[in-house]
Design a protein around this motif. Structure first.
Motif, PDB file in Angstrom:
ATOM      1  N   ALA A  61      -4.907  10.439  -4.015  1.00  0.00           N
ATOM      2  CA  ALA A  61      -3.870   9.790  -3.197  1.00  0.00           C
ATOM      3  C   ALA A  61      -4.490   8.793  -2.217  1.00  0.00           C
ATOM      4  CB  ALA A  61      -3.064  10.827  -2.421  1.00  0.00           C
ATOM      5  N   ILE A  62      -3.861   7.649  -2.081  1.00  0.00           N
ATOM      6  CA  ILE A  62      -4.259   6.636  -1.113  1.00  0.00           C
ATOM      7  C   ILE A  62      -3.384   6.781   0.122  1.00  0.00           C
ATOM      8  CG2 ILE A  62      -4.373   4.161  -0.607  1.00  0.00           C
ATOM      9  CD1 ILE A  62      -4.877   3.705  -3.594  1.00  0.00           C
ATOM     10  N   ALA A  63      -4.007   6.844   1.295  1.00  0.00           N
ATOM     11  CA  ALA A  63      -3.276   7.004   2.551  1.00  0.00           C
ATOM     12  C   ALA A  63      -3.423   5.767   3.426  1.00  0.00           C
ATOM     13  CB  ALA A  63      -3.788   8.227   3.319  1.00  0.00           C
ATOM     14  N   VAL A  64      -2.365   5.456   4.140  1.00  0.00           N
ATOM     15  CA  VAL A  64      -2.373   4.378   5.124  1.00  0.00           C
ATOM     16  C   VAL A  64      -2.330   5.011   6.510  1.00  0.00           C
ATOM     17  CG1 VAL A  64      -1.075   2.441   6.107  1.00  0.00           C
ATOM     18  CG2 VAL A  64      -1.267   2.700   3.613  1.00  0.00           C
ATOM     19  N   GLU A  65      -3.270   4.628   7.356  1.00  0.00           N
ATOM     20  CA  GLU A  65      -3.293   5.098   8.748  1.00  0.00           C
ATOM     21  C   GLU A  65      -2.973   3.939   9.671  1.00  0.00           C
ATOM     22  OE1 GLU A  65      -6.260   7.429  11.925  1.00  0.00           O
ATOM     23  OE2 GLU A  65      -7.053   6.651  10.018  1.00  0.00           O
ATOM     24  N   SER A  66      -2.001   4.143  10.546  1.00  0.00           N
ATOM     25  CA  SER A  66      -1.606   3.088  11.484  1.00  0.00           C
ATOM     26  C   SER A  66      -1.412   3.677  12.871  1.00  0.00           C
ATOM     27  CB  SER A  66      -0.312   2.409  11.008  1.00  0.00           C
ATOM     28  OG  SER A  66       0.737   3.349  10.880  1.00  0.00           O
ATOM     29  N   ARG A  67      -1.168   2.789  13.848  1.00  0.00           N
ATOM     30  CA  ARG A  67      -0.922   3.258  15.206  1.00  0.00           C
ATOM     31  C   ARG A  67       0.515   3.784  15.305  1.00  0.00           C
ATOM     32  NH1 ARG A  67      -3.987  -1.452  15.607  1.00  0.00           N
ATOM     33  NH2 ARG A  67      -2.085  -2.721  15.640  1.00  0.00           N
ATOM     34  N   ARG A  68       0.685   4.914  15.959  1.00  0.00           N
ATOM     35  CA  ARG A  68       2.000   5.547  16.053  1.00  0.00           C
ATOM     36  C   ARG A  68       3.047   4.631  16.689  1.00  0.00           C
ATOM     37  NH1 ARG A  68       2.444  10.991  15.142  1.00  0.00           N
ATOM     38  NH2 ARG A  68       0.486  12.157  14.904  1.00  0.00           N
ATOM     39  N   ASP A  69       2.623   3.848  17.672  1.00  0.00           N
ATOM     40  CA  ASP A  69       3.590   3.053  18.423  1.00  0.00           C
ATOM     41  C   ASP A  69       3.796   1.648  17.868  1.00  0.00           C
ATOM     42  OD1 ASP A  69       1.179   1.897  19.101  1.00  0.00           O
ATOM     43  OD2 ASP A  69       1.419   2.119  21.279  1.00  0.00           O
ATOM     44  N   ASP A  70       3.174   1.350  16.728  1.00  0.00           N
ATOM     45  CA  ASP A  70       3.310   0.011  16.147  1.00  0.00           C
ATOM     46  C   ASP A  70       4.499   0.007  15.183  1.00  0.00           C
ATOM     47  OD1 ASP A  70       3.034  -2.486  14.929  1.00  0.00           O
ATOM     48  OD2 ASP A  70       0.840  -2.414  15.022  1.00  0.00           O
ATOM     49  N   THR A  71       5.688  -0.207  15.720  1.00  0.00           N
ATOM     50  CA  THR A  71       6.912  -0.089  14.912  1.00  0.00           C
ATOM     51  C   THR A  71       6.970  -1.140  13.806  1.00  0.00           C
ATOM     52  OG1 THR A  71       8.074  -1.441  16.558  1.00  0.00           O
ATOM     53  CG2 THR A  71       8.239   0.953  16.776  1.00  0.00           C
ATOM     54  N   ARG A  72       6.436  -2.335  14.044  1.00  0.00           N
ATOM     55  CA  ARG A  72       6.473  -3.372  13.016  1.00  0.00           C
ATOM     56  C   ARG A  72       5.634  -2.973  11.805  1.00  0.00           C
ATOM     57  NH1 ARG A  72       3.634  -7.840  11.124  1.00  0.00           N
ATOM     58  NH2 ARG A  72       1.886  -7.433  12.520  1.00  0.00           N
ATOM     59  N   ILE A  73       4.407  -2.559  12.054  1.00  0.00           N
ATOM     60  CA  ILE A  73       3.522  -2.167  10.950  1.00  0.00           C
ATOM     61  C   ILE A  73       4.045  -0.913  10.258  1.00  0.00           C
ATOM     62  CG2 ILE A  73       1.231  -1.285  10.384  1.00  0.00           C
ATOM     63  CD1 ILE A  73       1.342  -4.316  10.761  1.00  0.00           C
ATOM     64  N   ASN A  74       4.511   0.043  11.020  1.00  0.00           N
ATOM     65  CA  ASN A  74       5.026   1.270  10.416  1.00  0.00           C
ATOM     66  C   ASN A  74       6.206   0.980   9.499  1.00  0.00           C
ATOM     67  OD1 ASN A  74       3.136   2.981  11.627  1.00  0.00           O
ATOM     68  ND2 ASN A  74       4.375   3.235  13.465  1.00  0.00           N
ATOM     69  N   ALA A  75       7.044   0.026   9.880  1.00  0.00           N
ATOM     70  CA  ALA A  75       8.169  -0.352   9.023  1.00  0.00           C
ATOM     71  C   ALA A  75       7.671  -1.078   7.771  1.00  0.00           C
ATOM     72  CB  ALA A  75       9.143  -1.230   9.795  1.00  0.00           C
ATOM     73  N   LEU A  76       6.650  -1.906   7.923  1.00  0.00           N
ATOM     74  CA  LEU A  76       6.087  -2.617   6.773  1.00  0.00           C
ATOM     75  C   LEU A  76       5.555  -1.651   5.723  1.00  0.00           C
ATOM     76  CD1 LEU A  76       3.993  -5.654   8.145  1.00  0.00           C
ATOM     77  CD2 LEU A  76       5.872  -5.769   6.502  1.00  0.00           C
ATOM     78  N   VAL A  77       4.726  -0.700   6.154  1.00  0.00           N
ATOM     79  CA  VAL A  77       4.065   0.183   5.189  1.00  0.00           C
ATOM     80  C   VAL A  77       5.000   1.273   4.671  1.00  0.00           C
ATOM     81  CG1 VAL A  77       1.801  -0.282   6.172  1.00  0.00           C
ATOM     82  CG2 VAL A  77       3.100   1.709   6.966  1.00  0.00           C
ATOM     83  N   ALA A  78       6.072   1.566   5.405  1.00  0.00           N
ATOM     84  CA  ALA A  78       7.031   2.575   4.920  1.00  0.00           C
ATOM     85  C   ALA A  78       7.644   2.148   3.589  1.00  0.00           C
ATOM     86  CB  ALA A  78       8.120   2.801   5.962  1.00  0.00           C
ATOM     87  N   ALA A  79       7.713   0.841   3.362  1.00  0.00           N
ATOM     88  CA  ALA A  79       8.353   0.321   2.146  1.00  0.00           C
ATOM     89  C   ALA A  79       7.587   0.682   0.882  1.00  0.00           C
ATOM     90  CB  ALA A  79       8.502  -1.197   2.250  1.00  0.00           C
ATOM     91  N   ILE A  80       6.314   1.051   0.997  1.00  0.00           N
ATOM     92  CA  ILE A  80       5.529   1.379  -0.199  1.00  0.00           C
ATOM     93  C   ILE A  80       5.210   2.871  -0.270  1.00  0.00           C
ATOM     94  CG2 ILE A  80       4.547  -0.931  -0.383  1.00  0.00           C
ATOM     95  CD1 ILE A  80       1.934   0.214   0.799  1.00  0.00           C
ATOM     96  N   GLY A  81       5.766   3.652   0.635  1.00  0.00           N
ATOM     97  CA  GLY A  81       5.481   5.075   0.659  1.00  0.00           C
ATOM     98  C   GLY A  81       6.145   5.827  -0.488  1.00  0.00           C
ATOM     99  N   ASP A  82       5.484   6.878  -0.955  1.00  0.00           N
ATOM    100  CA  ASP A  82       6.015   7.711  -2.029  1.00  0.00           C
ATOM    101  C   ASP A  82       6.327   9.085  -1.462  1.00  0.00           C
ATOM    102  OD1 ASP A  82       6.351   8.159  -5.064  1.00  0.00           O
ATOM    103  OD2 ASP A  82       5.041   9.814  -4.457  1.00  0.00           O
ATOM    104  N   ALA A  83       7.586   9.496  -1.545  1.00  0.00           N
ATOM    105  CA  ALA A  83       8.041  10.733  -0.907  1.00  0.00           C
ATOM    106  C   ALA A  83       7.380  11.967  -1.518  1.00  0.00           C
ATOM    107  CB  ALA A  83       9.560  10.839  -0.998  1.00  0.00           C
ATOM    108  N   ASP A  84       7.220  12.002  -2.837  1.00  0.00           N
ATOM    109  CA  ASP A  84       6.620  13.169  -3.477  1.00  0.00           C
ATOM    110  C   ASP A  84       5.161  13.349  -3.065  1.00  0.00           C
ATOM    111  OD1 ASP A  84       8.976  13.756  -4.722  1.00  0.00           O
ATOM    112  OD2 ASP A  84       8.333  13.170  -6.740  1.00  0.00           O
TER     113      ASP A  84
END
Length: 313
Positions: free
Chosen positions: A204-227
């Motif tokens: 599995a490939i993981a993305v680590e970002s800053r908790r308070d960076d709402t812009r980046i968190n929204a960007l990377v959420a689009a490629i997340g896999d729920a399973d």
């Protein structure tokens, strides 16, 4: 914003596998947001784990050595998020960061590679298996106590080159890594999950970002896999209650099947002689708790002496 403005800077290790993973993240982001891949810059960062090649990582501080410099760059703001192999990510992260996205998981199995035997069982007694993984060492010795295990460090290509030069008779690598760098054909045999339990997070490939960076968190959420996220919740909670370093050999794998999960976990002594296994099934919403419950069972069964003897927490 112009069409050439950089939307985000991706931090990654500089190995061929790490770069392949960063490019996969970049390409998925570009497709998800309908922009050119070049809108996401990739910044390679050399980590302590990459620099140390002469000894096992556990002798130098554990697997956090593959993420430390990336996290420092993330906290300093010189990158917007980091891309990791999930199995390299320590159990506990800095308070200001989190694993904000997981890509769809690749094949989690281990591959056996040898020019001298078709399988681990066919290696002659006394043959040398080269690996940098304490888990693989322990599981090899569990199956074949008559073999020898030596440390081989380096990226995928380096380990294959060392094998070709005769530094070992066989080695084991993650099948996912071989696939990502186009070297799947190098696998002599692929272990099934049930016979050779993978590392927590393997494939599995993981993305680590800053908790308070709402812009980046929204960007990377689009490629997340729920399973994948559910599976990793179970596996990482299992690891967290057992051992935050890499001094105790631990295997763990969660399979998600619709609304259900199937988890297996293992702790084993480095010489492969003592081991404890368990399994859990349940609702996907309970993944983290099921992983933690499995860990508590193994701690109780093995006793604290097991972790004291074999370098646990």
């Amino acid at each position: 914003m112009s069409g050439t403005d950089v939307l985000a800077t991706i931090g990654t290790r500089g190995s061929p596998l790490a770069m392949a993973q960063a490019h996969e993240v970049r390409d998925r982001l570009a497709r998800a947001h309908n922009v050119a891949p070049e809108r996401f810059a990739i910044r390679p960062i050399r980590t302590s784990g990459d620099a140390i090649q002469d000894r096992a990582l556990l002798d130098a501080g554990g697997k956090g050595l593959f993420t430390k410099e990336l996290e420092e760059a993330l906290l300093a703001g010189s990158i917007d998020f980091a891309v990791h192999s999930s199995k390299d990510v320590p159990t506990f992260l800095p308070d200001a960061t989190w694993l904000s996205s997981f890509l769809p998981r690749e094949d989690a199995r281990d591959a056996f590679i040898s020019h001298k035997a078709k399988s681990l069982s066919e290696l002659p007694a006394g043959a040398v298996v080269g690996t940098a993984s304490l888990r693989r060492q322990a599981m090899v010795l569990r199956l074949r106590p008559d073999l020898k295990v030596n440390v081989i460090r380096g990226n995928v290509q380096t380990r294959l080159r060392k094998l070709a030069h005769g530094e070992a008779d066989a080695t084991l690598l993650a099948l996912a890594g071989l696939k990502r760098v186009g070297l799947e054909k190098e696998a002599t045999r692929i272990f099934e999950i049930d016979e050779f339990l993978p590392a927590v997070g393997q494939g599995a490939i993981a993305v680590e970002s800053r908790r308070d960076d709402t812009r980046i968190n929204a960007l990377v959420a689009a490629i997340g896999d729920a399973d994948t996220e559910v599976a990793l919740n179970a596996e990482r909670s299992f690891l967290a209650l057992l051992d935050g370093s890499c001094r105790t050999p631990i295997g763990g794998h969660c399979r998600v099947d619709g609304d259900r999960i199937h988890f297996r976990g293992l702790i084993i002594s480095p010489d492969g002689k003592d081991f404890y296994e368990t399994a859990r099934e349940g609702a996907r919403a309970e993944a983290a708790e099921l992983g933690a419950d499995a860990a508590r069972e193994l701690r109780d069964r093995a006793g604290e002496k097991f972790f004291t003897l074999f370098g646990g927490v």
